[in-house]
Design a protein around this motif. Structure first.
Motif, PDB file in Angstrom:
ATOM      1  N   GLU A   1     -14.278  -3.548 -11.935  1.00  0.00           N
ATOM      2  CA  GLU A   1     -14.332  -3.600 -10.533  1.00  0.00           C
ATOM      3  C   GLU A   1     -12.974  -3.353  -9.858  1.00  0.00           C
ATOM      4  N   GLN A   2     -11.942  -3.015 -10.448  1.00  0.00           N
ATOM      5  CA  GLN A   2     -10.661  -3.169 -10.088  1.00  0.00           C
ATOM      6  C   GLN A   2     -10.141  -2.102  -8.879  1.00  0.00           C
ATOM      7  N   HIS A   3     -10.849  -0.977  -9.068  1.00  0.00           N
ATOM      8  CA  HIS A   3     -10.745   0.149  -8.143  1.00  0.00           C
ATOM      9  C   HIS A   3     -11.192  -0.155  -6.783  1.00  0.00           C
ATOM     10  N   MET A   4     -12.523  -0.843  -6.756  1.00  0.00           N
ATOM     11  CA  MET A   4     -12.712  -1.590  -5.342  1.00  0.00           C
ATOM     12  C   MET A   4     -11.665  -2.374  -4.897  1.00  0.00           C
ATOM     13  N   ASN A   5     -11.154  -3.265  -5.664  1.00  0.00           N
ATOM     14  CA  ASN A   5     -10.359  -4.190  -5.134  1.00  0.00           C
ATOM     15  C   ASN A   5      -9.165  -3.528  -4.824  1.00  0.00           C
ATOM     16  N   ALA A   6      -8.720  -2.558  -5.334  1.00  0.00           N
ATOM     17  CA  ALA A   6      -7.408  -1.941  -4.905  1.00  0.00           C
ATOM     18  C   ALA A   6      -7.820  -1.135  -3.472  1.00  0.00           C
ATOM     19  N   PHE A   7      -8.887  -0.618  -3.377  1.00  0.00           N
ATOM     20  CA  PHE A   7      -9.405  -0.032  -2.123  1.00  0.00           C
ATOM     21  C   PHE A   7      -9.405  -1.097  -1.000  1.00  0.00           C
ATOM     22  N   GLU A   8     -10.003  -1.974  -1.355  1.00  0.00           N
ATOM     23  CA  GLU A   8      -9.972  -3.278  -0.283  1.00  0.00           C
ATOM     24  C   GLU A   8      -8.624  -3.754   0.079  1.00  0.00           C
ATOM     25  N   LEU A   9      -7.610  -4.071  -0.812  1.00  0.00           N
ATOM     26  CA  LEU A   9      -6.283  -4.484  -0.552  1.00  0.00           C
ATOM     27  C   LEU A   9      -5.442  -3.185   0.197  1.00  0.00           C
ATOM     28  N   VAL A  10      -5.592  -2.154  -0.163  1.00  0.00           N
ATOM     29  CA  VAL A  10      -4.844  -1.114   0.303  1.00  0.00           C
ATOM     30  C   VAL A  10      -5.398  -0.666   1.664  1.00  0.00           C
ATOM     31  N   VAL A  11      -6.459  -0.129   1.624  1.00  0.00           N
ATOM     32  CA  VAL A  11      -7.087   0.648   2.949  1.00  0.00           C
ATOM     33  C   VAL A  11      -8.002  -0.389   3.861  1.00  0.00           C
ATOM     34  N   GLU A  12      -8.699  -1.406   3.429  1.00  0.00           N
ATOM     35  CA  GLU A  12      -9.199  -2.193   4.147  1.00  0.00           C
ATOM     36  C   GLU A  12      -8.595  -3.219   4.807  1.00  0.00           C
ATOM     37  N   LEU A  13      -7.628  -3.984   4.010  1.00  0.00           N
ATOM     38  CA  LEU A  13      -6.851  -5.003   4.637  1.00  0.00           C
ATOM     39  C   LEU A  13      -5.357  -4.623   4.960  1.00  0.00           C
ATOM     40  N   GLY A  14      -4.849  -3.636   4.255  1.00  0.00           N
ATOM     41  CA  GLY A  14      -3.134  -3.140   4.522  1.00  0.00           C
ATOM     42  C   GLY A  14      -2.591  -4.163   3.936  1.00  0.00           C
ATOM     43  N   LEU A  15      -3.089  -4.793   2.768  1.00  0.00           N
ATOM     44  CA  LEU A  15      -2.190  -5.837   2.150  1.00  0.00           C
ATOM     45  C   LEU A  15      -1.464  -5.302   0.706  1.00  0.00           C
ATOM     46  N   ALA A  16      -1.443  -3.998   0.496  1.00  0.00           N
ATOM     47  CA  ALA A  16      -0.991  -3.346  -0.823  1.00  0.00           C
ATOM     48  C   ALA A  16      -0.759  -2.119  -0.410  1.00  0.00           C
ATOM     49  N   VAL A  17       0.145  -1.375  -1.438  1.00  0.00           N
ATOM     50  CA  VAL A  17       0.422  -0.167  -1.342  1.00  0.00           C
ATOM     51  C   VAL A  17      -0.218   0.572  -2.582  1.00  0.00           C
ATOM     52  N   GLU A  18      -0.521   1.678  -2.476  1.00  0.00           N
ATOM     53  CA  GLU A  18      -0.962   2.493  -3.609  1.00  0.00           C
ATOM     54  C   GLU A  18      -0.204   3.347  -4.525  1.00  0.00           C
ATOM     55  N   ILE A  19      -0.308   3.261  -5.640  1.00  0.00           N
ATOM     56  CA  ILE A  19       0.419   3.845  -6.815  1.00  0.00           C
ATOM     57  C   ILE A  19      -0.973   4.792  -7.154  1.00  0.00           C
ATOM     58  N   THR A  20      -2.074   4.293  -7.416  1.00  0.00           N
ATOM     59  CA  THR A  20      -3.139   5.148  -7.580  1.00  0.00           C
ATOM     60  C   THR A  20      -4.419   4.245  -7.320  1.00  0.00           C
ATOM     61  N   MET A  21      -5.474   4.823  -7.052  1.00  0.00           N
ATOM     62  CA  MET A  21      -6.935   3.996  -7.167  1.00  0.00           C
ATOM     63  C   MET A  21      -8.035   4.651  -8.035  1.00  0.00           C
ATOM     64  N   ASP A  22      -7.861   5.540  -8.401  1.00  0.00           N
ATOM     65  CA  ASP A  22      -9.044   6.104  -9.051  1.00  0.00           C
ATOM     66  C   ASP A  22      -8.645   6.291 -10.590  1.00  0.00           C
ATOM     67  N   TYR A  23      -7.528   5.876 -11.171  1.00  0.00           N
ATOM     68  CA  TYR A  23      -7.156   6.006 -12.747  1.00  0.00           C
ATOM     69  C   TYR A  23      -8.143   5.273 -13.342  1.00  0.00           C
ATOM     70  N   LYS A  24      -8.993   5.913 -14.242  1.00  0.00           N
ATOM     71  CA  LYS A  24     -10.125   5.247 -14.933  1.00  0.00           C
ATOM     72  C   LYS A  24      -9.650   5.239 -16.616  1.00  0.00           C
ATOM     73  N   LYS A  25      -9.535   3.838 -17.063  1.00  0.00           N
ATOM     74  CA  LYS A  25      -9.375   3.754 -18.775  1.00  0.00           C
ATOM     75  C   LYS A  25     -10.710   3.752 -19.216  1.00  0.00           C
ATOM     76  N   LYS A  26     -10.930   4.263 -20.580  1.00  0.00           N
ATOM     77  CA  LYS A  26     -12.061   3.946 -21.255  1.00  0.00           C
ATOM     78  C   LYS A  26     -11.569   2.609 -22.265  1.00  0.00           C
ATOM     79  N   LEU A  27     -12.734   1.533 -21.964  1.00  0.00           N
ATOM     80  CA  LEU A  27     -12.232   0.469 -22.674  1.00  0.00           C
ATOM     81  C   LEU A  27     -12.922   0.772 -24.135  1.00  0.00           C
TER      82      LEU A  27
END
Length: 266
Positions: free
Chosen positions: A239-265
């Protein structure tokens, strides 16, 4: 919970949505949510069904406890609390383990702390990608080049990808130099430190640290908010991508390097 609502209440094909490039309304967010930040688990029918079955069973419980607090997620908590089909929601956070070196954590690295003690206040960027966070060699080299070209002081928690493909456990490199650009460790010796496992709370709480490049695991974000360290987002899985969106876009508490980098586990 959001995936269940889209499927059950709005008859949306969440798998198809996850592979599209669109923004949709999700009740727990004020702003439209890009489908590119959907969790990996909604991208296939098999994993989506597991997620949906888990979400549906939440309606059978008497209450839901979440590690968050209303001042941080005011809209999300309010939207879930007014939904009649969802059991009562209790935000009980932040629940954090701030005792470095206790419990399952390894003892503090005295060499690392001494190195930080010798750096100017608010001068070090900390890069750490969680217990499952690792990169292939080509990406490691690109991060190293970026750090070198930036000229900024840094501590980098560099972990080796799982040795066995069915394992998700990352381990420390015996010699990180094998995946780094030739001579990198020598050139960076005065301003940078590459380590394995990191005592994250202790590093974030050190006066020399000024910024945090994070995979955006929820515990890591709560720790950074509690300590007051700015975050640059690099989510990788779950869920880390949604967490990043929440902090960067929704709450304005972080800056974005990327939000859609997906790593295969593995």
């Amino acid at each position: 919970m959001g995936s269940k609502t889209l499927c059950d209440d709005h008859n949306q094909d969440v798998v198809q949505l996850s592979h599209s490039n669109t923004d949709i309304a999700v009740p727990t967010f004020v702003k439209l949510l890009p489908t590119k930040v959907f969790p990996n688990m909604v991208q296939t029918r098999e994993t989506l069904e597991f997620l949906l079955s888990s979400a549906r069973r939440l309606r059978e419980v008497k209450a839901i406890i979440v590690n968050s607090f209303s001042e941080l997620e005011t809209h999300a908590i309010a939207s879930l609390s007014t939904e009649n089909t969802i059991p009562p929601l209790y935000p009980v956070g932040s629940i954090l383990n701030l005792e470095s070196g206790s419990g399952a954590e390894k003892p503090l690295d005295d060499d690392l702390i001494r190195w930080l003690d010798n750096q100017p206040p608010s001068s070090v960027v900390f890069l750490c990608f969680g217990s499952l966070g690792s990169f292939e060699e080509v990406q490691v080299k690109e991060i190293a080049r970026a750090l070198e070209h930036s000229g900024h002081r840094f501590v980098w928690s560099l972990r080796q990808p799982p040795i066995h493909k069915r394992s998700r456990v990352t381990v420390d490199y015996e010699d990180p130099g094998v995946v780094l650009p030739e001579g990198f460790l020598e050139r960076m010796a005065k301003i940078g430190k590459v380590i394995g496992w990191a005592p994250q709370v202790a590093v974030l709480g050190h006066c020399a640290v000024a910024g945090f490049v994070s995979h955006c695991g929820w515990n890591s974000l709560l720790e950074s908010l509690w300590i007051g360290i700015p975050v640059a987002t690099w989510p990788m899985y779950a869920e880390q991508h949604m967490n990043a969106f929440e902090l960067v876009v929704e709450l304005g508490l972080a800056v974005e390097i990327t939000m859609d980098y997906k790593k295969k586990l593995y």
